[in-house]
Each structure stands twice: as structure tokens, then as C-alpha cells.
Write a protein that holds these residues in place. Structure first.
Motif, mmCIF file in Angstrom:
data_model
loop_
_atom_site.group_PDB
_atom_site.id
_atom_site.type_symbol
_atom_site.label_atom_id
_atom_site.label_comp_id
_atom_site.label_asym_id
_atom_site.label_seq_id
_atom_site.Cartn_x
_atom_site.Cartn_y
_atom_site.Cartn_z
ATOM 1 N N ASP A 342 -6.635 -6.547 7.998
ATOM 2 C CA ASP A 342 -7.512 -7.481 8.711
ATOM 3 C C ASP A 342 -7.997 -8.604 7.801
ATOM 4 O OD1 ASP A 342 -7.189 -5.912 10.930
ATOM 5 O OD2 ASP A 342 -9.070 -4.809 10.666
ATOM 6 N N ASP A 343 -8.184 -8.291 6.527
ATOM 7 C CA ASP A 343 -8.660 -9.298 5.583
ATOM 8 C C ASP A 343 -7.540 -10.173 5.036
ATOM 9 O OD1 ASP A 343 -11.167 -8.287 5.935
ATOM 10 O OD2 ASP A 343 -11.118 -7.004 4.164
ATOM 11 N N GLY A 344 -6.298 -9.916 5.446
ATOM 12 C CA GLY A 344 -5.182 -10.725 4.980
ATOM 13 C C GLY A 344 -4.786 -10.448 3.548
ATOM 14 N N ALA A 345 -4.617 -9.159 3.214
ATOM 15 C CA ALA A 345 -4.254 -8.789 1.848
ATOM 16 C C ALA A 345 -2.785 -9.119 1.583
ATOM 17 C CB ALA A 345 -4.510 -7.304 1.628
ATOM 18 N N THR A 346 -2.438 -9.096 0.320
ATOM 19 C CA THR A 346 -1.054 -9.368 -0.073
ATOM 20 C C THR A 346 -0.177 -8.158 0.191
ATOM 21 O OG1 THR A 346 -1.495 -8.617 -2.340
ATOM 22 C CG2 THR A 346 -1.871 -10.958 -1.855
ATOM 23 N N ALA A 347 1.133 -8.384 0.093
ATOM 24 C CA ALA A 347 2.083 -7.294 0.343
ATOM 25 C C ALA A 347 1.943 -6.195 -0.707
ATOM 26 C CB ALA A 347 3.512 -7.841 0.359
ATOM 27 N N GLU A 348 1.655 -6.573 -1.937
ATOM 28 C CA GLU A 348 1.500 -5.566 -2.991
ATOM 29 C C GLU A 348 0.285 -4.684 -2.736
ATOM 30 O OE1 GLU A 348 1.310 -7.623 -6.646
ATOM 31 O OE2 GLU A 348 3.415 -8.290 -6.616
ATOM 32 N N GLU A 349 -0.805 -5.287 -2.302
ATOM 33 C CA GLU A 349 -2.001 -4.493 -1.994
ATOM 34 C C GLU A 349 -1.755 -3.549 -0.829
ATOM 35 O OE1 GLU A 349 -5.411 -7.698 -3.446
ATOM 36 O OE2 GLU A 349 -4.973 -7.427 -1.305
ATOM 37 N N GLU A 350 -1.027 -4.026 0.202
ATOM 38 C CA GLU A 350 -0.707 -3.144 1.328
ATOM 39 C C GLU A 350 0.177 -1.987 0.885
ATOM 40 O OE1 GLU A 350 0.795 -4.870 4.848
ATOM 41 O OE2 GLU A 350 -0.808 -6.347 5.051
ATOM 42 N N GLU A 351 1.147 -2.259 0.038
ATOM 43 C CA GLU A 351 2.020 -1.191 -0.458
ATOM 44 C C GLU A 351 1.224 -0.161 -1.252
ATOM 45 O OE1 GLU A 351 5.156 -0.310 -0.123
ATOM 46 O OE2 GLU A 351 5.516 -1.880 1.363
ATOM 47 N N ALA A 352 0.294 -0.642 -2.070
ATOM 48 C CA ALA A 352 -0.536 0.289 -2.842
ATOM 49 C C ALA A 352 -1.391 1.156 -1.920
ATOM 50 C CB ALA A 352 -1.418 -0.484 -3.819
ATOM 51 N N SER A 353 -1.952 0.537 -0.886
ATOM 52 C CA SER A 353 -2.771 1.302 0.054
ATOM 53 C C SER A 353 -1.924 2.308 0.832
ATOM 54 C CB SER A 353 -3.481 0.343 1.016
ATOM 55 O OG SER A 353 -4.305 1.045 1.900
ATOM 56 N N MET A 354 -0.716 1.892 1.264
ATOM 57 C CA MET A 354 0.187 2.842 1.935
ATOM 58 C C MET A 354 0.531 4.006 1.010
ATOM 59 S SD MET A 354 2.886 0.400 3.951
ATOM 60 C CE MET A 354 2.348 -0.842 5.109
ATOM 61 N N GLY A 355 0.737 3.704 -0.246
ATOM 62 C CA GLY A 355 1.046 4.759 -1.205
ATOM 63 C C GLY A 355 -0.091 5.764 -1.325
ATOM 64 N N ARG A 356 -1.334 5.270 -1.283
ATOM 65 C CA ARG A 356 -2.467 6.199 -1.338
ATOM 66 C C ARG A 356 -2.537 7.071 -0.103
ATOM 67 N NH1 ARG A 356 -5.123 1.708 -3.807
ATOM 68 N NH2 ARG A 356 -5.905 1.006 -1.784
ATOM 69 N N VAL A 357 -2.264 6.489 1.086
ATOM 70 C CA VAL A 357 -2.269 7.293 2.315
ATOM 71 C C VAL A 357 -1.179 8.362 2.248
ATOM 72 C CG1 VAL A 357 -2.012 7.246 4.813
ATOM 73 C CG2 VAL A 357 -3.188 5.378 3.661
ATOM 74 N N ARG A 358 0.012 7.967 1.826
ATOM 75 C CA ARG A 358 1.103 8.939 1.719
ATOM 76 C C ARG A 358 0.786 10.030 0.698
ATOM 77 N NH1 ARG A 358 5.599 4.188 1.845
ATOM 78 N NH2 ARG A 358 6.023 4.185 4.104
ATOM 79 N N GLU A 359 0.154 9.629 -0.386
ATOM 80 C CA GLU A 359 -0.203 10.624 -1.402
ATOM 81 C C GLU A 359 -1.155 11.669 -0.832
ATOM 82 O OE1 GLU A 359 -2.511 10.875 -5.716
ATOM 83 O OE2 GLU A 359 -2.214 8.944 -4.709
ATOM 84 N N VAL A 360 -2.144 11.202 -0.063
ATOM 85 C CA VAL A 360 -3.099 12.143 0.544
ATOM 86 C C VAL A 360 -2.381 13.088 1.501
ATOM 87 C CG1 VAL A 360 -5.088 12.331 2.083
ATOM 88 C CG2 VAL A 360 -5.071 10.612 0.278
ATOM 89 N N TYR A 361 -1.509 12.536 2.359
ATOM 90 C CA TYR A 361 -0.790 13.391 3.311
ATOM 91 C C TYR A 361 0.140 14.373 2.588
ATOM 92 C CZ TYR A 361 -2.260 11.234 7.700
ATOM 93 O OH TYR A 361 -2.985 10.835 8.789
ATOM 94 N N GLU A 362 0.810 13.910 1.552
ATOM 95 C CA GLU A 362 1.713 14.805 0.821
ATOM 96 C C GLU A 362 0.941 15.939 0.158
ATOM 97 O OE1 GLU A 362 4.888 14.985 0.707
ATOM 98 O OE2 GLU A 362 5.388 13.178 1.837
ATOM 99 N N ARG A 363 -0.203 15.602 -0.426
ATOM 100 C CA ARG A 363 -1.024 16.655 -1.026
ATOM 101 C C ARG A 363 -1.564 17.609 0.027
ATOM 102 N NH1 ARG A 363 -5.605 13.716 -4.059
ATOM 103 N NH2 ARG A 363 -6.289 15.878 -4.337
ATOM 104 N N ALA A 364 -1.879 17.081 1.212
ATOM 105 C CA ALA A 364 -2.439 17.924 2.269
ATOM 106 C C ALA A 364 -1.393 18.899 2.807
ATOM 107 C CB ALA A 364 -2.992 17.057 3.397
#
Length: 737
Positions: A342-364
Motif C-alpha cells: 500500500d505504501d508503494g515499496a520497492t520490489a526488493e522490500e516486497e521480496e524480503a517481506s515475502m521471504g519473512r512470511v514464507r519463513e514463518v510458515y515453513e517454521r510453523a
């Protein structure tokens, strides 16, 4: 005496009142005076020498008896000092020091005596001897330094401090040395002392004090250099980096005070990246406070996000299989990703955030429940489903979502239990990807591996939505083969054929269903079959079904439904309806075939006889209530009266209980026809009595009407209580028949 308090007879106040103040004053006045030694007056030197000799002899005798008592030595030395015999006092102190040279009290008294007598050089010598002998006693050093500073001998005080610092004392000593230099504006010397202090005790608080000192003297570059040197000293070691939290916090607060907010933010972020999340709660709290005061909305949200991450990590550290915390953690990271977009982040920031979500799900999902009990897996399986939906909806990575579904299915022990939701969502995912064959293959595998009612329903619903009715029929056949006692499966199968207007197949399915001996809910199946025939307008077929049903069950509700069915109107048969619809307008009202009340009464009578033959009294009452309502709505007064006469009365019956042997009273329902059949003579007698009672009551009523016309208006004739009581007794004793 029985131990009770004496009873006060006169409760009036005394004539003379005594206050607490008066009691205390009298107690003080009546105290005996303490013993005081008599005062002695010395008239000449001879008496003085005699007095001193006597006192010295007493002191020497006491010292001889208790040589190790420092108290006796101190009293002796202080007495000599009071007589201005300082040489003798020093001699006593020296003798005492020979006995116990490590007595701190003795050294203090000795130096105090010299200072009172203004022998400063003697006091200096004593302090020098004391600190040489007892270098770990800080009080001696403090007294020594205080003496030198009091004499304005600052170089001497500094020399004493230097001697003291060689012994590496505690922090208060270093602080005292630094404050002395600050008092005389020797700030460079104070900074050098801080540096030596750091070399001796490199602790975070010492670094912070040094930097704060440099900040107060307006040497900001030096303060930053101190902080940077401290961080380089602690390095990246895990244990050392935990100690450096105070340094990071103080460094950032200093930059905040200097209004260097960007520098402070960089320091906070640098620290939080290096320090483990579970050990940086206080630092996160300080960062959050900083962002609330000086940050923007985005930075504040990121700070709060980091703080919540720490809380979740701590909870998961205690219990890794707390799936509710994993759900909250995953939602937190997904919300952060959405805010970034929503804030118009860059592609690198979105990739980093997606990586954190995936990391949480993988650990779960790595926290597989122990054992093969389904209740432990219910929450866990939703983690896989949320993970797959995240990949499909948020990241659009369909191959990864498919792989997640496949992995989840491979983990579940399907031979023990399965999750229909998992199979169905996987199949719907394939349909959304336009892979209809894969979806059918998935559901077919599920039914073949672990057949379940929800799987059949979901698969059939899918085929019906796709208008694949032949496949749906085959699935219903498999469903019925799997669970032939499931009435709802038969009903849904018949409804499908009815919707396809294949009424012959519908009737055949219903006939097969009702012929099954074990059924889960047969009443629903029969009701659906009968409703189908009623909707088709086949009254004879429905009547036949009712007859078959009452032969099978004979339940009162079936009889009531049968009777009401005969009385209600129903649509025309389907063939006649279709012909009339072709001839008339479509908006015309549907014609109905009226019911037959006589057939309904016949069904009621059959039902009553059947229930009576089975001895079911409460069911007969329920039937009569419905029958009475029917007669009131569609019958005549005679019919209502007939049903009313069939109603039972409640009477008491006494019998002996077989277990207790006591006489017990029970309430039971008494029907008139039962009495007529069981006791015909008694029944006829009671019938005649009731007729006579009714005739007598009517005659009394006529007499009352004729007499009331001759009475004054406004008056009412009194009733005869004896006659009314007799009537009520007869009615109650014979059940009101």
C-alpha cells in the motif's frame, strides 16, 4: 468463678476523670533519679598527680586483664589525650597497634586524636602508615584524601589518589578521583582518568559515563569516538553483544538529545539487527518510544512490528507447537507485506517481506503434531491451507502452492484419519487453474484411499455444478455402496433424479432406499418419499406409502401425519397439470385437489384402535388432541363432542411397591371405552348416575330462572352448597364421564 468477666452494674461515668496525659506526667514525675558519681575537685598539683597515677593504674590493670580489647585501649588513650598528655596518648596507641595493627577503629581514633590536637604532620604520617598496611580499606583512603584536600594540598591529594588507583579499587574510588579533578576544572586529567578506568574495568556503564562526561563538556566528537570504541571493543561475540545494549541505547539517546534523529535511528536499527530478538526487549521499547516521538507513521509501524515479533518468538520458545501463536505470527507478517504494497515499496522490500512470511510458515509446518490423534492435527492442517492460499493469492506462485498441497497430503496419515477440507481445497485450486482432470484425479484418489462422506458430497457438488450428471450418478452409486445406511445420501440421489425429471428412477431409488434394513434416519427417508409423491399429485401412491409406514412403525406422529394428509388439498397429477398449463396462461393459479375429511376421520379411528390395542395411553391423548382440533376446524359439533367424550380423565390409583412394600399413589389416565370393556356393569351404573345428575342440575337451573324473575333487580339467588358439593364429589369420583 466460671471464668466470665464480672458484670458491671454501675455504668455511669466517674466523678473524677483521668486523662492519658495526666498518667504520663505523673509517671515522669515519680521516676527515681539516676545515680550520679560525686564530683571531685582538684585543689593542687599533688592531688592532680595522685588522681592521674590512680587512673593510670586502673587503666593498666584493665589492659592487663583484657589485653585484646580495643575498647579498653581506646578509653586509656583518649583519657591521656584529654589530660593533654599527647606523648603518653601516642605511646598507648602505639602499644595498641602492636596488639592489633589491622583494627580500623584504632587507626581512626589515633588519627582523629592527632587532628584534634592540630598535629597535622603526625596525622599524615599515620594515614600513610595505615594505607600502606591496609590498602583495601577505602575509608582510610577517603580520609587521607579529604585531609590533603582540606589543607589545599591538591598535588598531595592527587598523589594519594594515584597510589590508590594502583590497587584498582571499586568504581566509587574512580568516581571520587574524577569529581576532584572536575572541582578544580582539570577536565583533561578527568578524561585521562576515565581512560585508565576503562582499561581496568571495561564495563558498559563505565563507557556510558565517559561518553556522557565528554558530552557535558561539549566534546561531541570525542563522545562519539568513545561510543564507537566501546562497540568495537565488544565486537560480535554473542555474550559481549548482550552487554552492549546499554551502550547502543545511550548512544542513540545522546544523538536524540542532539536532535540527530537519523543518526539515532541508524544506531537503533544497527543494534536490533545484531542483538537477538528475544534479548532486546528493552532496546525495542526504547526504539518504539523514539519513533513515537520523532518518527513517521511508517517507521512507527515497523517498530511496533518488530516488538510484536519479539513477543511471538518468546512465546514460541516456550511452546513450539502452540499453533494459535503461529497463526497470529503469520497474519502479522502478511499484514506487514500488505502495508508495504500500500505504501508503494520497492520490489526488493516486497521480496524480503515475502521471504519473512514464507519463513514463518515453513517454521510453523515443521512443528508436526506428535502421535496419530486427529484432535492434535486439526489446528496444524490449517497452517498448510493458509500457506497454500498465501502463495496462490498474494504471491501468485501457483507451482509453489501446488507443491504445498501435495506435501500436506503426503504428511497426513490417511489410513488412520484424513481431512476432507484439504482434498477439496486442493481440487478447487486445480479447477481455478483450469486443470479439471487433475481435480478429478485428486478427488478420485481421496475417495479410493480414504472414503468419507464430505469427500463424496464435495465431489458430487463439483460435478453437478459442471453439469456432469452422469458422473454425479456414478458418484452417488459409489457413495451408497460405501454407506448404504445413510438416508441423506439416498434422499440427495433421489432429489437429483427428480430435478432431472426422471421420475421412474426417482421412485426406484426411493424403493431401494426404504428396503434397506439398517438406516441412519429412516423417518427422513419416508418423509422425502411421501413428499415427492404429494408433489407429483399421486394421492394413491402417497396413501400406499403411509399404509406401509404405519405397518412398519405405527408411531403416533405417523398416524397424525397420515390423517392430516387425507384432509389436506394437494396438486393435480403432473400429466394433468402439464396439459392445463399448455391450455391456460402461465400466471394462472395452480389447481388443487381437495382433501377428504371422512377418510381423515377413518384414519384417526384406525390410529386410535391401533394405539389402544398397544396400550399406549399418552400417544392416544396426543392423537385425540389433534383429532379434536381437526373436528373444530373442519368437522361439526357432534364430531367435537364425540372426540371430547373419548378424552380420558386423570385419577389416583393406589398400589403396593414391590421393592419397598409401601402403598404408593400414582396418577393414571382412565379412558371411558377402556372402562366400558373392562367393567361393563359398573360403567352402566355410572352412566345412569351421571344422567340423573345432569337431569337434576337442569331442573335446579329451571327453578332458579323462574324464581329470579320475581326477585328485585340487582339481587342474585344463592346456590345450594350441599347439592354443588355432592355434584362435584360424584364428578371427581367417577372421572367426569
Amino acid at each position: 468463678m466460671d471464668g466470665r468477666a464480672p458484670r458491671v452494674k454501675n455504668r455511669a461515668p466517674a466523678a473524677i476523670q483521668i486523662t492519658a496525659e495526666q498518667l504520663l506526667r505523673e509517671a515522669q514525675e515519680r521516676q527515681e533519679s539516676a545515680f550520679r558519681a560525686p564530683k571531685q575537685r582538684v585543689e593542687d598539683f599533688e592531688e592532680l598527680h595522685e588522681y592521674r597515677g590512680r587512673k593510670r593504674k586502673e587503666f593498666e590493670e584493665r589492659i592487663r586483664r583484657t589485653r585484646g580489647s580495643i575498647k579498653e585501649w581506646l578509653q586509656y588513650a583518649n583519657w591521656e589525650a584529654s589530660q593533654n598528655e599527647f606523648a603518653r596518648s601516642r605511646s598507648v596507641f602505639e602499644r595498641a597497634l602492636d596488639v592489633d595493627p589491622r583494627s580500623i577503629q584504632l587507626w581512626f581514633s589515633y588519627t582523629e586524636m592527632e587532628l584534634k590536637s592540630r598535629n597535622v604532620q603526625h596525622a599524615r604520617n599515620l594515614f600513610d602508615r595505615a594505607v600502606t598496611l591496609l590498602p583495601r580499606v577505602d575509608q582510610l583512603w577517603y580520609k587521607y584524601v579529604y585531609l590533603e584536600e582540606l589543607l589545599q594540598n591538591i598535588p598531595g591529594a592527587r598523589q594519594v589518589f594515584e597510589r590508590w588507583m594502583q590497587w584498582e579499587p571499586d568504581d566509587k574510588a574512580w568516581q571520587a578521583y574524577i569529581k576532584m579533578e572536575e572541582r578544580y576544572q582539570e577536565l583533561d586529567r578527568a578524561s585521562a582518568i576515565y581512560e585508565r578506568w576503562i582499561a581496568v574495568r571495561p564495563e558498559p556503564r563505565v563507557w556510558v559515563k565517559w561518553a556522557k562526561f565528554e558530552e557535558e563538556r561539549a566534546r561531541l566528537d570525542k563522545a562519539r569516538e568513545v561510543f564507537q570504541t566501546a562497540l568495537e571493543f565488544f565486537g560480535d561475540d554473542k555474550e559481549q553483544i548482550e552487554k552492549a545494549q546499554a551502550v547502543f541505547s545511550a548512544f542513540a539517546k545522546m544523538e536524540t538529545r542532539l536532535k540527530e534523529y537519523d543518526r539515532a535511528r541508524v544506531i537503533y536499527k544497527f543494534a536490533l539487527e545484531r542483538i537477538p530478538r528475544s534479548q532486546s526487549v528493552a532496546l525495542y521499547a526504547a526504539y518504539t518510544k523514539f519513533e513515537k516521538q520523532h518518527g513517521t507513521r511508517t517507521t512507527l509501524e515497523s517498530t511496533v512490528l518488530g516488538k510484536r515479533r519479539i513477543e511471538y518468538e518468546e512465546e514460541l520458545l516456550h511452546d513450539g507447537r502452540n499453533y494459535d501463536v503461529w497463526f497470529d505470527y503469520a497474519r502479522l507478517e502478511e499484514g506487514a507485506l500488505k502495508d508495504l504494497r500500500d505504501d508503494g515499496a520497492t520490489a526488493e522490500e516486497e521480496e524480503a517481506s515475502m521471504g519473512r512470511v514464507r519463513e514463518v510458515y515453513e517454521r510453523a509446518v515443521a512443528q508436526v503434531p506428535p502421535g496419530n490423534e486427529k484432535r492434535h492435527w486439526r489446528r496444524y492442517i490449517f497452517l498448510w491451507l493458509d500457506y497454500a492460499l498465501f502463495e496462490e493469492i498474494e504471491t501468485k506462485d501457483y507451482d509453489r502452492a501446488r507443491q504445498i498441497y501435495q506435501t500436506a497430503i503426503s504428511i497426513v496419515p490417511h489410513k488412520v484419519f484424513t481431512f476432507a477440507k484439504l482434498w477439496l481445497l486442493f481440487a478447487k485450486f486445480e479447477i481455478r487453474r483450469l486443470e479439471l482432470g487433475s481435480a478429478r484425479k485428486i478427488l478420485g484418489t481421496a475417495i479410493g484411499m480414504c472414503p468419507k462422506e464430505k469427500l463424496f458430497k464435495g465431489y458430487i457438488e463439483l460435478e453437478v455444478e459442471l453439469r456432469e450428471f452422469d458422473r454425479a450418478r456414478k458418484l452417488y452409486e459409489k457413495y451408497i455402496e460405501f454407506d448404504s445406511a445413510n438416508a441423506s445420501a439416498w434422499i440427495k440421489f433421489a432429489e437429483l433424479e427428480s430435478q432431472l425429471q426422471d421420475f421412474a428412477r426417482t421412485r426406484a431409488i426411493f424403493e431401494l432406499a426404504v428396503s434397506q434394513s439398517p438406516l441412519s434416519m429412516p423417518e427422513l427417508l419416508w418423509k422425502a418419499y411421501i413428499d415427492f409423491e404429494v408433489e407429483e399429485g399421486e394421492r394413491e401412491a402417497a396413501r400406499t406409502l403411509y399404509d406401509r409406514l404405519v405397518q412398519l412403525s405405527g408411531h403416533v406422529k405417523v398416524w397424525i401425519s397420515y390423517a392430516l394428509f387425507e384432509a389436506e388439498a394437494m396438486p393435480l397429477p403432473r400429466a394433468e397439470r402439464e396439459e392445463e398449463e399448455e391450455e391456460e396462461d402461465e400466471e394462472a393459479e395452480q389447481k388443487m385437489v381437495p382433501g377428504d375429511p371422512d377418510r381423515a376421520r377413518a384414519v384417526f379411528e384406525r390410529a386410535y384402535k391401533d394405539l389402544k390395542g398397544k396400550g399406549l395411553k399418552s400417544e392416544r391423548v396426543a392423537l385425540l388432541e389433534v383429532w379434536k382440533t381437526f373436528e373444530e376446524n373442519q368437522g361439526s359439533e357432534e364430531g367435537v363432542k364425540k372426540v371430547q367424550n373419548m378424552m380420558p380423565v386423570v385419577s389416583k390409583k393406589r398400589h403396593v411397591d414391590e421393592e419397598t412394600g409401601q402403598t404408593v399413589e400414582d396418577w393414571e389416565l382412565v379412558f371411558a371405552d377402556d372402562e366400558r370393556e373392562s367393567n361393563p356393569s359398573t360403567f352402566m351404573f355410572m352412566k345412569m348416575a351421571h344422567a340423573w345428575n345432569a337431569q337434576r342440575a337442569q331442573k335446579t337451573a329451571n327453578d332458579t330462572d323462574s324464581s329470579s324473575s320475581k326477585m328485585l333487580s340487582g339481587f342474585v339467588a344463592a346456590s345450594k352448597p350441599a347439592q354443588d358439593d355432592a355434584t362435584s364429589d360424584v364428578a371427581s369420583s367417577h372421572g367426569g364421564d
